[in-house]
Design a protein around this motif. Structure first.
Motif, PDB file in Angstrom:
ATOM      1  N   UNK A 294      -6.001 -14.491 -89.637  1.00 45.84           N
ATOM      2  CA  UNK A 294      -6.364 -14.075 -88.282  1.00 45.84           C
ATOM      3  C   UNK A 294      -5.159 -14.205 -87.349  1.00 45.84           C
ATOM      4  N   UNK A 295      -4.846 -13.139 -86.611  1.00 44.86           N
ATOM      5  CA  UNK A 295      -3.729 -13.173 -85.657  1.00 44.86           C
ATOM      6  C   UNK A 295      -4.201 -13.810 -84.358  1.00 44.86           C
ATOM      7  N   UNK A 296      -3.583 -14.925 -84.005  1.00 48.25           N
ATOM      8  CA  UNK A 296      -3.918 -15.586 -82.739  1.00 48.25           C
ATOM      9  C   UNK A 296      -2.847 -15.320 -81.687  1.00 48.25           C
ATOM     10  N   UNK A 297      -1.692 -14.858 -82.112  1.00 52.59           N
ATOM     11  CA  UNK A 297      -0.661 -14.313 -81.231  1.00 52.59           C
ATOM     12  C   UNK A 297      -0.120 -13.066 -81.919  1.00 52.59           C
ATOM     13  N   UNK A 298       0.093 -12.007 -81.155  1.00 51.81           N
ATOM     14  CA  UNK A 298       0.638 -10.783 -81.742  1.00 51.81           C
ATOM     15  C   UNK A 298       1.714 -10.221 -80.825  1.00 51.81           C
ATOM     16  N   UNK A 299       2.939 -10.181 -81.316  1.00 44.70           N
ATOM     17  CA  UNK A 299       4.068  -9.631 -80.553  1.00 44.70           C
ATOM     18  C   UNK A 299       4.104 -10.192 -79.136  1.00 44.70           C
ATOM     19  N   UNK A 300       3.922 -11.508 -79.026  1.00 45.84           N
ATOM     20  CA  UNK A 300       3.967 -12.167 -77.717  1.00 45.84           C
ATOM     21  C   UNK A 300       5.407 -12.152 -77.215  1.00 45.84           C
ATOM     22  N   UNK A 301       5.645 -11.427 -76.138  1.00 46.67           N
ATOM     23  CA  UNK A 301       6.992 -11.246 -75.605  1.00 46.67           C
ATOM     24  C   UNK A 301       7.305 -12.334 -74.586  1.00 46.67           C
ATOM     25  N   UNK A 302       8.346 -13.136 -74.867  1.00 42.63           N
ATOM     26  CA  UNK A 302       8.729 -14.183 -73.938  1.00 42.63           C
ATOM     27  C   UNK A 302       9.237 -13.591 -72.630  1.00 42.63           C
ATOM     28  N   UNK A 303       9.178 -14.401 -71.582  1.00 45.77           N
ATOM     29  CA  UNK A 303       9.587 -13.936 -70.256  1.00 45.77           C
ATOM     30  C   UNK A 303      11.109 -13.802 -70.172  1.00 45.77           C
ATOM     31  N   UNK A 304      11.597 -12.816 -69.407  1.00 46.95           N
ATOM     32  CA  UNK A 304      13.045 -12.660 -69.243  1.00 46.95           C
ATOM     33  C   UNK A 304      13.660 -13.893 -68.587  1.00 46.95           C
ATOM     34  N   UNK A 305      14.917 -14.124 -68.871  1.00 47.40           N
ATOM     35  CA  UNK A 305      15.630 -15.234 -68.258  1.00 47.40           C
ATOM     36  C   UNK A 305      17.065 -15.265 -68.739  1.00 47.40           C
ATOM     37  N   UNK A 306      17.817 -16.194 -68.215  1.00 47.81           N
ATOM     38  CA  UNK A 306      19.211 -16.361 -68.614  1.00 47.81           C
ATOM     39  C   UNK A 306      19.406 -17.771 -69.145  1.00 47.81           C
TER      40      UNK A 306
END
Length: 203
Positions: free
Chosen positions: A142-154
């Motif tokens: 079961x996918x509980x996260x799918x292609x979770x894109x992290x927030x932009x930052x430096x």
């Protein structure tokens, strides 16, 4: 080389203050943007536990000394809900938060804890977490996260041409019977896939 270079309290203040966006912000993106195109990473014969975070085991070889040289250092640590709650309570004593501030921090705690993602990349632009996409599956698929894109930052300067970035990934609550979790980080800039196994936490 340890991957926690911030004191724990500073890490909590830095990350919990603004990084715990709701899980709803996870966005599915076209597969061509997140499918690794580069050569596959080497795998351990047996997954290797993290010394500082034994809940996490590395499946792909991303702990070698040359990981920093190549700018591919990518580490994961799991923070349980109980651990995060304890730190918030300790911070409340230190900062004498108002009740409303404390309640807001409690409401921001993810139900299943969080994963701390730490990367070292070459150049400030390379350390942008927005290049990372995370997927997590329970042992029954079961996918509980799918292609979770992290927030932009430096990233902040780490040494030589390397920059470090840390970010929290909120984790959903998972029934203990469905652990262990297969967790992957897809770096769309490096075009490499980093693989991990998360063992059932003690609490």
């Amino acid at each position: 080389m340890p991957f926690h270079t911030f004191p724990r309290q500073l890490l909590v203040v830095t990350l919990l203050a603004g990084a715990l966006a709701p899980a709803a912000r996870a966005q599915a993106v076209p597969s061509k943007l997140v499918t690794p195109f580069g050569p596959p990473r080497k795998h351990y014969m047996f997954a290797q536990k993290e010394v500082d975070c034994p809940v996490v085991a590395n499946v792909t070889k991303n702990t070698d000394e040359d990981a920093d040289v190549s700018g591919s250092y990518t580490k994961v640590c799991y923070r349980s809900p109980a651990e995060m709650l304890l730190e918030i309570n300790e911070l409340r004593k230190i900062h004498t938060w108002a009740d409303s501030t404390y309640e807001r921090r409690l409401a921001a705690l993810p139900p299943g804890g969080a994963l701390v993602i730490t990367i070292h990349r070459q150049g400030p632009k390379g350390a942008d977490p927005a290049y990372l996409f995370c997927t997590a599956k329970t042992k029954d698929g079961q996918e509980i996260l799918k292609d979770y894109n992290l927030k932009p930052g430096t990233g902040r300067f780490f040494g030589r041409d390397l920059y470090q970035t840390q970010q929290l990934v909120p984790f959903p609550k998972v029934d203990p019977a469905n652990w262990p979790i297969a967790f992957t980080i897809n770096d769309s800039r490096l075009r490499q896939l980093f693989e991990y196994t998360l063992a059932p936490p003690a609490n």
